[in-house]
Scaffold this active site. Structure first.
Site, PDB file in Angstrom:
ATOM      1  CG  ASP A   1     -15.754  15.568  37.199  1.00 43.61           C
ATOM      2  OD1 ASP A   1     -15.575  16.188  36.652  1.00 43.61           O
ATOM      3  OD2 ASP A   1     -16.647  15.801  38.080  1.00 43.61           O
TER       4      ASP A   1
ATOM      5  NE  ARG B 258     -21.843  15.808  41.980  1.00 46.68           N
ATOM      6  CZ  ARG B 258     -20.574  16.103  42.098  1.00 46.68           C
ATOM      7  NH1 ARG B 258     -20.308  17.053  42.570  1.00 46.68           N
ATOM      8  NH2 ARG B 258     -20.251  15.873  40.956  1.00 46.68           N
TER       9      ARG B 258
END
Length: 521
Positions: A441, A158
């Site tokens: 996150d 990603r």
């Protein structure tokens, strides 16, 4: 002026930042960056329209795409079964544990789980190179050795979102896109090796807000494949549907990337953040405490049902959301409750028709897999489950009513605490932070600070009758900073200043990582 690297010296960087690799970065920047900036400007324009009261709708100009009879490219063999995907930053030990975890897929993250210091970015690409070549290893300070098993998870990468710059690499004095440099370096160093090994360059694409942003990615794929003389269609992408605008353009996003597409993922935490962000000035769209916004509330349910139906109609995988729990070795009672919730979540996803799911910790791989095996048995996926009975309206996608929902002091306080702890961790170079037995996150920190801004800005009422205000925020912030040991701990002073700016500013900052990035090396 050409391309310049301004970052501090990182050991081994000469093997990553080669002249040929940087030439690909430069070419992508020169050909695509102007469009990237135009699309980011369109995001801001759309926000102004929403602030004036405009509602989301399915695009009339793309009705033919939604109603057309077409499918995405066939799914590669090593992406057919994706029951469990584990995610984590491109950090050596965590990558080895994830690749060895028994998960079907590992998503190596340059985005929300990584603090993008220059060192983290460069070393992350070194780690990727080693992982692809099966040479990744790690020796702990205690002397414990880590290496890859014979059988490992399929690797997806990603890159950062379209909005994030990479300030350490300039073209004609202008920072390049974090997205393009992450993508270009990954592809340049690994694509041919991956193809030779019978897999391919597979990506997760974050934070898209329109099919035009998907088109930009597709153009980047074609340009890069042609530049490296790799067959078109070698790249495969799974797009995270983690913004409210993207939920209205799922068919269109699949269509734009159809030659490189493998699926969509229900990025639940960023999706909640996006809804708060888009409706930030709307008193009728205020969400309650984050923990009360379950996947079964109306707007989340509508979004996931539509995602499954859309993917399967087009021959693409539909991937479920994250289980963020981190098992505790000290508290079996916490484990029991959290594992039961994880099982319930994964059972619902498998029953609804998802083809797989996300976990944050290796200990959750097996229990998540079991729920998908119960539903699918030996089948690699359930793309044949078309969910034709599902019909979702624009109103359902934005129906934020949550019966019994409330804003509590505990929820307010938790948002302050999580945001402070995460920002401190991020500024110290760690983008995947264990907080209260959850892997936090950037997405969950975004929810925390966005809710605080929305509650304070709209003078939301707490369950105890008090009004959310700047004074309440400052009081709670001071108490939470003290509980964490005071502003002298780590980078809590900087974290507090950033959070104050995010919560108390008249204007809403689009992403917390933008002001915070200025304080990273």
């Amino acid at each position: 002026m050409g391309i310049e690297v301004k970052g501090p010296k990182v050991a081994g960087s000469e093997a990553i930042l080669t002249r040929e690799a940087l030439a690909l970065v430069e070419r992508l920047h020169r050909e695509l960056n102007a469009r990237r900036e135009q699309l980011l400007a369109r995001r801001a324009e759309r926000q102004r329209e929403l602030d004036r009261g405009q509602e989301f709708q399915f695009l009339p100009e793309t009705k033919k795409v939604r109603e057309g009879d077409w499918k995405v490219a066939g799914i590669p063999k090593d992406l057919a079964r994706r029951f469990v995907e584990i995610t984590g930053p491109v950090e050596r030990k965590m990558m080895i544990n994830a690749l060895n975890s028994g998960a079907d897929v590992f998503m190596a993250d340059f985005e929300d789980a990584l603090s993008p210091t220059w060192s983290n970015i460069v070393v992350g690409h070194q780690n990727l190179k080693d992982a692809v070549r099966r040479t990744l290893s790690f020796s702990s300070p205690e002397g414990k050795q880590y290496k890859l098993n014979q059988k490992i998870a399929t690797l997806l990468v990603r890159p950062r979102g379209w909005h994030l710059p990479e300030k350490h690499v300039l073209v004609d004095g202008q920072p390049v896109s974090g997205s393009l440099i992450d993508f270009a370096l990954t592809l340049f160093h690994n694509a041919r090796e991956q193809l030779d090994r019978g897999t391919g360059p597979y990506f997760y694409l974050p934070k898209l807000e329109s099919h035009l942003e998907a088109r930009l990615w597709n153009d980047a794929f074609v340009l890069a494949q042609d530049s490296l003389k790799i067959p078109r269609g070698s790249i495969r992408a799974t797009v995270l549907v983690e913004t409210l605008p993207a939920a209205f353009e799922m068919d269109e996003i699949l269509y734009e990337l159809r030659d490189h597409m493998s699926g969509l993922n229900a990025g639940r935490w960023d999706y909640m953040f996006s809804l708060i962000k888009k409706y930030r000035t709307r008193k009728d769209k205020i969400l309650p405490d984050r923990v009360q916004v379950a996947m079964t509330v109306p707007f989340m349910r509508a979004y996931t049902e539509l995602l499954i139906k859309t993917c399967h109609r087009r021959g693409a995988s539909a991937m479920g959301g994250m289980a963020p729990f981190i098992p505790s070795r000290k508290n079996p009672e916490i484990n029991e409750k959290a594992l039961a919730k994880t099982r319930e979540d994964k059972k619902r996803e498998a029953t609804d028709g998802f083809d797989g799911t996300w976990v944050a910790h290796p200990d959750l791989v097996q229990i998540s897999r079991e729920e998908f095996v119960k539903v699918l048995g030996e089948k690699p996926n359930q793309i044949d489950k078309l969910r034709s009975e599902v019909s979702v309206t624009a109103e359902q996608l934005t129906d934020t009513r949550i019966p019994g929902g409330s804003i509590t002091e505990a929820g307010f306080r938790n948002n302050v605490d999580v945001a402070l702890q995460y920002l401190n961790s991020w500024l110290l170079g760690n983008g995947a932070a264990a907080i209260h037995n959850l892997m936090e996150d950037a997405a969950t920190a975004e929810i925390s600070r966005a809710q605080l801004w929305q509650w304070v800005r709209n003078s939301a009422r707490l369950a105890d009758g008090r009004t959310a205000s700047a004074d309440l925020y400052q009081k709670v912030r001071d108490e939470e900073v003290a509980k964490l040991g005071g502003p002298q701990q780590g980078r809590l002073r900087d974290a507090t200043e950033i959070l104050d700016g995010l919560v108390l500013s008249q204007d809403f900052s689009e992403f917390l990582t933008l002001p915070a990035y200025r304080l990273l090396d």
